[in-house]
Every structure is written in C-alpha cells, then in structure tokens.
Design a protein around this motif. Structure first.
Motif, PDB file in Angstrom:
ATOM      1  N   ASN A  24       0.721  -1.237   0.072  1.00  0.00           N
ATOM      2  CA  ASN A  24       0.059   0.105   0.033  1.00  0.00           C
ATOM      3  C   ASN A  24       0.886   1.187  -0.069  1.00  0.00           C
ATOM      4  O   ASN A  24       0.443   2.478   0.145  1.00  0.00           O
ATOM      5  N   VAL A  25       2.151   1.130  -0.330  1.00  0.00           N
ATOM      6  CA  VAL A  25       3.124   2.353  -0.021  1.00  0.00           C
ATOM      7  C   VAL A  25       3.249   2.785  -1.833  1.00  0.00           C
ATOM      8  O   VAL A  25       3.849   1.942  -2.601  1.00  0.00           O
ATOM      9  N   TYR A  26       3.088   3.985  -2.100  1.00  0.00           N
ATOM     10  CA  TYR A  26       3.330   4.746  -3.370  1.00  0.00           C
ATOM     11  C   TYR A  26       4.383   5.892  -3.188  1.00  0.00           C
ATOM     12  O   TYR A  26       4.522   6.430  -1.926  1.00  0.00           O
ATOM     13  N   TRP A  27       4.960   6.108  -4.532  1.00  0.00           N
ATOM     14  CA  TRP A  27       5.696   7.389  -4.393  1.00  0.00           C
ATOM     15  C   TRP A  27       5.111   8.544  -4.838  1.00  0.00           C
ATOM     16  O   TRP A  27       4.370   8.331  -6.075  1.00  0.00           O
ATOM     17  N   ALA A  28       5.294   9.719  -4.210  1.00  0.00           N
ATOM     18  CA  ALA A  28       4.445  10.671  -4.862  1.00  0.00           C
ATOM     19  C   ALA A  28       4.759  11.247  -6.172  1.00  0.00           C
ATOM     20  O   ALA A  28       3.672  11.579  -7.168  1.00  0.00           O
ATOM     21  N   VAL A  29       6.032  11.007  -6.489  1.00  0.00           N
ATOM     22  CA  VAL A  29       6.553  11.354  -8.110  1.00  0.00           C
ATOM     23  C   VAL A  29       5.717  10.349  -9.168  1.00  0.00           C
ATOM     24  O   VAL A  29       5.442  10.647 -10.474  1.00  0.00           O
ATOM     25  N   ASP A  30       5.533   9.024  -8.714  1.00  0.00           N
ATOM     26  CA  ASP A  30       4.894   8.160  -9.521  1.00  0.00           C
ATOM     27  C   ASP A  30       3.617   8.449  -9.591  1.00  0.00           C
ATOM     28  O   ASP A  30       2.902   8.298 -10.643  1.00  0.00           O
ATOM     29  N   LEU A  31       2.895   8.819  -8.780  1.00  0.00           N
ATOM     30  CA  LEU A  31       1.318   9.061  -8.614  1.00  0.00           C
ATOM     31  C   LEU A  31       1.133  10.241  -9.723  1.00  0.00           C
ATOM     32  O   LEU A  31       0.282  10.213 -10.431  1.00  0.00           O
ATOM     33  N   LEU A  32       1.819  11.433  -9.389  1.00  0.00           N
ATOM     34  CA  LEU A  32       1.794  12.754 -10.273  1.00  0.00           C
ATOM     35  C   LEU A  32       2.194  12.259 -11.883  1.00  0.00           C
ATOM     36  O   LEU A  32       1.428  12.898 -12.788  1.00  0.00           O
ATOM     37  N   LYS A  33       3.236  11.637 -12.130  1.00  0.00           N
ATOM     38  CA  LYS A  33       3.706  11.258 -13.346  1.00  0.00           C
ATOM     39  C   LYS A  33       2.592  10.296 -13.966  1.00  0.00           C
ATOM     40  O   LYS A  33       2.451  10.468 -15.458  1.00  0.00           O
ATOM     41  N   ASN A  34       2.188   9.225 -13.311  1.00  0.00           N
ATOM     42  CA  ASN A  34       1.203   8.398 -14.167  1.00  0.00           C
ATOM     43  C   ASN A  34      -0.493   8.795 -13.889  1.00  0.00           C
ATOM     44  O   ASN A  34      -1.140   8.181 -14.307  1.00  0.00           O
ATOM     45  N   ASP A  35      -0.595   9.988 -13.227  1.00  0.00           N
ATOM     46  CA  ASP A  35      -1.961  10.376 -12.902  1.00  0.00           C
ATOM     47  C   ASP A  35      -2.902   9.423 -12.099  1.00  0.00           C
ATOM     48  O   ASP A  35      -3.905   9.098 -12.570  1.00  0.00           O
ATOM     49  N   CYS A  36      -2.151   8.755 -11.368  1.00  0.00           N
ATOM     50  CA  CYS A  36      -2.861   7.609 -10.389  1.00  0.00           C
ATOM     51  C   CYS A  36      -3.283   8.077  -9.043  1.00  0.00           C
ATOM     52  O   CYS A  36      -2.390   8.226  -8.427  1.00  0.00           O
ATOM     53  N   SER A  37      -4.633   7.942  -9.141  1.00  0.00           N
ATOM     54  CA  SER A  37      -5.279   8.290  -7.784  1.00  0.00           C
ATOM     55  C   SER A  37      -6.231   7.177  -7.318  1.00  0.00           C
ATOM     56  O   SER A  37      -6.797   7.381  -6.288  1.00  0.00           O
ATOM     57  N   ASP A  38      -6.289   6.206  -8.109  1.00  0.00           N
ATOM     58  CA  ASP A  38      -6.892   4.992  -7.686  1.00  0.00           C
ATOM     59  C   ASP A  38      -6.266   4.185  -6.671  1.00  0.00           C
ATOM     60  O   ASP A  38      -5.904   2.796  -6.909  1.00  0.00           O
ATOM     61  N   ILE A  39      -6.034   4.750  -5.475  1.00  0.00           N
ATOM     62  CA  ILE A  39      -5.264   4.108  -4.344  1.00  0.00           C
ATOM     63  C   ILE A  39      -5.835   4.077  -3.032  1.00  0.00           C
ATOM     64  O   ILE A  39      -5.296   3.600  -2.128  1.00  0.00           O
ATOM     65  N   GLY A  40      -7.244   3.897  -3.218  1.00  0.00           N
ATOM     66  CA  GLY A  40      -8.241   3.926  -1.877  1.00  0.00           C
ATOM     67  C   GLY A  40      -8.400   5.440  -1.556  1.00  0.00           C
ATOM     68  O   GLY A  40      -8.279   6.453  -2.069  1.00  0.00           O
ATOM     69  N   GLU A  41      -9.626   5.277  -0.568  1.00  0.00           N
ATOM     70  CA  GLU A  41     -10.257   6.448  -0.029  1.00  0.00           C
ATOM     71  C   GLU A  41      -9.303   7.465   1.039  1.00  0.00           C
ATOM     72  O   GLU A  41      -9.228   8.470   1.180  1.00  0.00           O
ATOM     73  N   LYS A  42      -8.645   6.778   2.044  1.00  0.00           N
ATOM     74  CA  LYS A  42      -7.806   7.384   3.006  1.00  0.00           C
ATOM     75  C   LYS A  42      -6.317   7.195   2.587  1.00  0.00           C
ATOM     76  O   LYS A  42      -5.893   6.109   2.591  1.00  0.00           O
ATOM     77  N   VAL A  43      -5.820   8.524   2.526  1.00  0.00           N
ATOM     78  CA  VAL A  43      -4.494   8.511   2.254  1.00  0.00           C
ATOM     79  C   VAL A  43      -3.403   9.107   3.339  1.00  0.00           C
ATOM     80  O   VAL A  43      -4.074  10.243   3.627  1.00  0.00           O
TER      81      VAL A  43
END
Length: 654
Positions: free
Chosen positions: A501-520
């Motif tokens: 459940n661990v992500y890197w901020a740069v990867d989220l922004l780069k891939n426009d990935c926000s489908d990671i759950g509701e509580k972050v």
C-alpha cells in the motif's frame, strides 16, 4: 497595437503604454543607488518600456524603509547617484519615474534569526495608530503625533525636489500596500480621532497635504502619479470610497492613477488578492478594480498584477478597462518584453509563471532579487552571452531535458556550440511535467513551451525516448557532456516501506494515478507533499500529511503557500507536525506524537520526503569524457531556479 501607441501623463508624452512597475530589488547599499541598479533599470529601458518606475525612494530613512536594502531620498547626498540612474534610463528613450514612499508600520519586521528590527535598523516603526501590521514578525508601531505628521509631509516635499533635481520625469506617491499613506487612507489601519482620522475627508488629509507640498516644490504641471489600493480587506475602504479617493486625488492635481492591491505579504483572508498575485491566480486579477476607479476619473489609469499575455494586455486597453499596463515580474523575467512584442516574437518572451521564488521571496529574505528563468536578472553589468571563438566551438551532449538541461543546451547552442540533447522520456520538460500537475500549477507548462521553442530556434538536435548509457555516450564521442538526469526519491529508513500500500508521490503525479483508496497518509510535508495532498484531496480523498518538523511547506514561497494552505483547510486535510513515523503497516501508519504512539488508518501511504542526487552515470563517465559537468538534481537537489541557473553557468563556461 494600442499597447505600443504613445500616451500622455499630464503634458509628458510616453512612447508606449507599458510601465515598469516599481519593485524593490535589494540592490541598494546604505540607501545609495548602485552600479548594479544602473544596469538593471537601463536594460528594461533598452528593452522598450515606455515608463520605467524606480522602486521606492524612502523619504525617511531608515524608519520608513520598506525593505532591508532600500533606496533613500531623504538627503541631498543621494542626488548624484539618483541622477546617474535617471540618465541611464532616459538614455534609451524611456521616461524615468521614482516612487516616493514611507513604509509606516510595515517597516517593523523582526528578523527571525536574531530578533532585530532589520528593516528600520533597530528603530520602532511609526503609524497613524497603535496597530501592528497583521503578518508574523511585525511589531506594534508608535502612533505619530501631529507635529511628526507635518514633518513627514515636509520630507515628501523635499524628496520630490531631489527627484526633480535628479532628472526624473515623473514622481509617483505610494499610497498602496498599506504603507504609511495607505494606512492613513484606510479605516482598516487608521483609528485616529483627530483631524487625520475618522471621516474620509480627514483620512485623506495627510495624502492631500503631501501632494500640495510636492507641488510647491516641483510645480503643478509636474507629472504626479498616485499608486493606490483598488481593494481593501473587510473593515477598509469600500469600492465606492476607493473610487471617491481617486476622484479627489485627481482634483488635487494627480495626473495618473496606478492601481494595485494587497500588502506584499499575503493576508490570511480568502479571495483577497495579494500585491504579487501567485501562480494559479487568474490573468488580470485586478483589472476590474482598475475599471472601478476609471469610472470616477479622467486621467490615465494604470493596471497591473499578473498580466502575462500580450493579447490580454492589448484587450484591456482596447476595451477601455485601463489606459496603461504596468508589468513587474514579467520584466524581471524578460527585460526585452516590449521589444519582442513589437517584433511579433511572442514565443521568444521568457515567461513569468508567478512563482514568487526569485523576486518576492528574496525581498522578504533581504537578499537581491533574481528570477527562476533569467539568471542575468540583477547581473546585467556582469554577465554577457558571447559567442565562443570558432576554434573553441565544441560538440556538446546534454543528457536530460528538464529545466537545467534545456537551459544549458540553449545557452551553449546560442554561443555557437554543436549541441545534441538526449531525453529518455517521450517529451521534454523533466520535473516540470510533474510540478505542473497539482492544482493551480498549470502555468508551469509555459516554461516547457518556451524552452521547446528556444531549443528549436537555437538549432539543438533533440532525441527523445533515448536513455543514456556509458557505451552510448562514449560512442557519440562528444567533447563535452552535461548531465541533467535529475534525482531520485529519498527512501526513508522506515519499517514497512515494502508494503503493497506504499506509493511514491512522483509516480502518482507522473502516471496520474489516484486509484489508491479513499484514506491516504502522506509522509513528508514539504512542497511536494502538500501539493500532492491538494491534488488527492481535490479528487475526493481523505488526506493526512505527516511532517516531523514544526511546520509544513517550509520550503515554499509564502505568497504561493498561503492560498495552498487555505485550500487544504477547506478540503479538511489533516496536518500532523512534530510527528515521527515509526512503521508502515497494512492498516496505515504508526506514528509518535508528543510521546504517544498512534495508528493512523490509511488505505494508501504516499512517500514525499524529498529527492537525492543520482550521480551514477557521472561516476561511470568520469575520465571517459574530455569535459563533464552536472547540473540540477543529479548534482544537488534543488528547485527549478537552481537547475536553470546552474545550466546557464555551464552553458557559458564551455
């Protein structure tokens, strides 16, 4: 084009309708104008500006200072250098103006480092009333006595005499930004009960006495501008009162009204426009305020603040919303803005993206201003971009198409070097492609568009989708290699970092990935962390930011930080400072706050603790290339400004 047509202020003709707005630059020394200032202002005059307004000339130095290194005009000893400055401006066909000012209570800023009143050099500031300016670090001022008010009126008159003797064509009186004149005008700051407070007539008395005293020295025909607020916070003048103030200023002999707003430092008040509107603020944000004033006067009205597009500026004039356009930060970014407009070279204008990093933030820090995209700002007399001699022109390979690599490539190519740029991604831009993703940051795209055009104009050969290796580089046989490959995310020493459940901020922004759950939960409350928080919160996520330091966003320019923090507050983003992360689990993040452990439930954990240098390719190429340089994050993590300035310096020294 109306923007380039002449206009008169009083009887004085200005060659076009572009005004350089007065901006403190911290280039002065002990109140004196310096050689550095001659070159800075002359360059903007040379670039085609119609009216160049020199920053605030302080009429009561140092108690009236607006910055740590202000320009003084309260003694005849300053006249010779001021005379050289006006001559340097007028030599290039521009008209020269100087703004007379007294900072009032805003001068009372305490240094965060030593608790000293640096701006006033240890003196207590003065004001109409005993009210501190509502900004952290401001002290309560001393209320002026009537006889002291009269002395300051006289100081304005003598300052005007000096300005005229120094050869300035125009004098501006600073009544905006809640400096002393603005403080007297506004019921928000003026709580006096004598003849200088209460009714509008009384609140205007101080300014009208200054105008009369100035006219006694320079004559009633001398072009006087008044810079005034077009908007005030709750408890201040209404829009109707502001219009009436402008009308009375014209009746008193003011020949043009320059409209501004804000108090330089941003107020913690929603929807209030700051004096230097930050990135994300709409284009021409105070033009409606200028329109309000224009209804009540017949003299030229100057509008300013976040006018960036040439077409927008022209539209404001064509629609009669204002008569002149004042540019501040855009002329720091590109002193040749007017010249390029006249030649139709809009794409060659180096853009201002309102980041406030090199200009506003440097003024607050008391250091000389610069610009993230113009390394020559403030160094016009020191740095020239000269062609390399034919026998020293090199085959240059730039690896990395981010801001540092692009600036290095353009600078080197403009000097005659044969430059090739490799970029592993499918488009140029580097970290800017990520930085533009959060809300209100879309203006950063202008940087990419600008560099893409400059790269093409300079003849740089660009190869996209090509990842560099030691073998590929040596096979290319360059004389010079400039590494601008960027950094890599810091991997903090936290247990559970390998959880799914661990992500890197740069990867989220780069891939426009926000489908990671509701509580972050976001670990890291620097600029990347809080901007990622806003990006996720805008998408409906429930976000918590965890920061081990006492504050979040400590690495952001204040003007940009305030609207971001207000947005995060509106979204309900939880901010935990002085909090240490102990472990990441499948259920969330275990933290320690005030000696107590707490599990923060989270569907996803985002790591945003910073960037570290990635010099692996540099190590491989060492001793393999005749000349090897590194710029930007691959050398030392920093901001866009650091990368661009380093790229420029390397491009110069090849």
């Amino acid at each position: 084009m109306k923007l380039l047509s002449p206009i008169k202020i009083g009887n004085l003709e200005i060659r076009n309708r572009v005004v350089m707005a007065p901006m403190t630059n911290n280039y002065a020394q002990d109140g004196y104008v310096t050689e550095r200032m001659f070159h800075f202002y002359a360059e903007r005059a040379k670039g085609g500006v119609g009216l160049v307004t020199v920053e605030d000339g302080i009429v009561d130095f140092p108690v009236g200072n607006n910055a740590k290194n202000a320009v003084a005009i309260d003694d005849d000893k300053y006249i010779p250098m001021l005379q050289k400055l006006s001559a340097a401006i007028k030599r290039h066909g521009a008209r020269a103006a100087i703004q007379l000012s007294h900072a009032g209570r805003r001068a009372g800023r305490v240094s965060l480092h030593n608790g000293y009143l640096e701006v006033t050099r240890g003196r207590l500031p003065v004001a109409p009333s005993v009210l501190a300016h509502p900004f952290p670090g401001q002290v309560v001022p001393r209320e002026l006595r009537v006889e002291e008010i009269e002395e300051i009126v006289e100081k304005f008159g003598q300052a005007a005499r000096r300005a005229a003797e120094a050869g300035f064509d125009v004098i501006s009186i600073h009544c905006a930004h809640m400096y002393l004149c603005g403080e007297f005008l506004s019921p928000w700051a003026n709580k006096r009960t004598d003849k200088y407070g209460g009714s509008l007539e009384n609140r205007m008395r101080f300014v009208l006495e200054i105008i009369a005293r100035v006219q006694k020295e320079v004559g009633t025909d001398f072009p006087l501008i008044c810079r005034m607020n077009g908007q005030e916070p709750e408890g201040g003048n209404s829009l109707l009162e502001i219009r009436e103030i402008a009308r009375r200023l014209q009746l008193a002999g003011i020949k043009a009204i320059s409209v501004s707003t804000g108090f330089a430092a941003v107020l913690q008040e929603r929807n209030f426009i700051s004096a230097e509107a930050p990135i994300g603020t709409p284009e021409g944000c105070i033009v409606p305020l200028a329109e309000n004033i224009k209804i009540g006067v017949s003299v030229p009205v100057i509008t300013a603040n976040k006018i960036r597009s040439v077409d927008f500026a022209e539209g404001v004039l064509q629609q009669g919303r204002a008569d002149m356009i004042a540019l501040g930060r855009p002329l720091i970014a590109d002193p040749y803005w007017v010249q390029k407009v006249a030649a139709g070279r809009y794409q060659d204008i180096r853009p201002c993206v309102s980041c406030c990093q090199g200009c506003v933030e440097h003024v607050l820090k008391g250091v000389p201003i610069t610009c993230i995209l113009n390394p020559r700002a403030g160094k016009e007399g020191e740095i020239e971009v000269n062609p390399a001699p034919p026998d020293r022109q090199k085959k240059v390979l730039v690896i990395g198409g981010g801001p540092g690599g692009l600036e290095a490539a353009v600078t080197a190519a403009s000097r005659g070097h044969n430059v090739t740029l490799w970029e592993k991604e499918k488009e140029l831009g580097g970290t800017i492609l990520l930085a533009e993703k959060p809300p209100r940051k879309g203006e950063l795209r202008k940087i990419i568009d600008y560099y893409r055009h400059q790269v093409e104009q300079a003849g740089v050969k660009v190869e996209l989708g090509l990842e560099a290796s030691k073998e590929a580089v040596t096979a290319f046989q360059p004389d010079v290699v400039i590494l601008a490959t960027g950094g890599k995310p810091v991997r903090p020493a936290i247990k559970g970092l390998e959880q799914g459940n661990v992500y890197w901020a740069v990867d989220l922004l780069k891939n426009d990935c926000s489908d990671i759950g509701e509580k972050v939960a976001i670990i890291g409350g620097g600029q990347v962390g809080v901007e990622t928080a806003e990006w996720l919160a805008e998408k409906g996520k429930e976000v918590t930011v965890i920061e081990m330091l006492p504050e979040v966003a400590g690495d952001m320019a204040h003007a940009v930080k305030v609207p971001l923090m207000l947005n995060l507050q509106d979204y309900g983003v939880r901010m935990l400072t002085n909090t240490r992360v102990k472990e990441i689990t499948g259920a969330g993040v275990l933290v320690e706050r005030k000696g107590v452990e707490e599990l923060l439930p989270a569907d996803a954990v985002v790591i945003a603790v910073g960037i570290e240098a990635d010099n692996s390719l540099e190590a491989e190429l060492k001793d393999q290339i005749p000349a090897l340089y590194a710029v930007g994050d691959c050398k030392s993590p920093g901001k866009i400004m650091d990368a661009v300035h380093e790229g420029f310096q390397v491009g110069l020294q090849i």
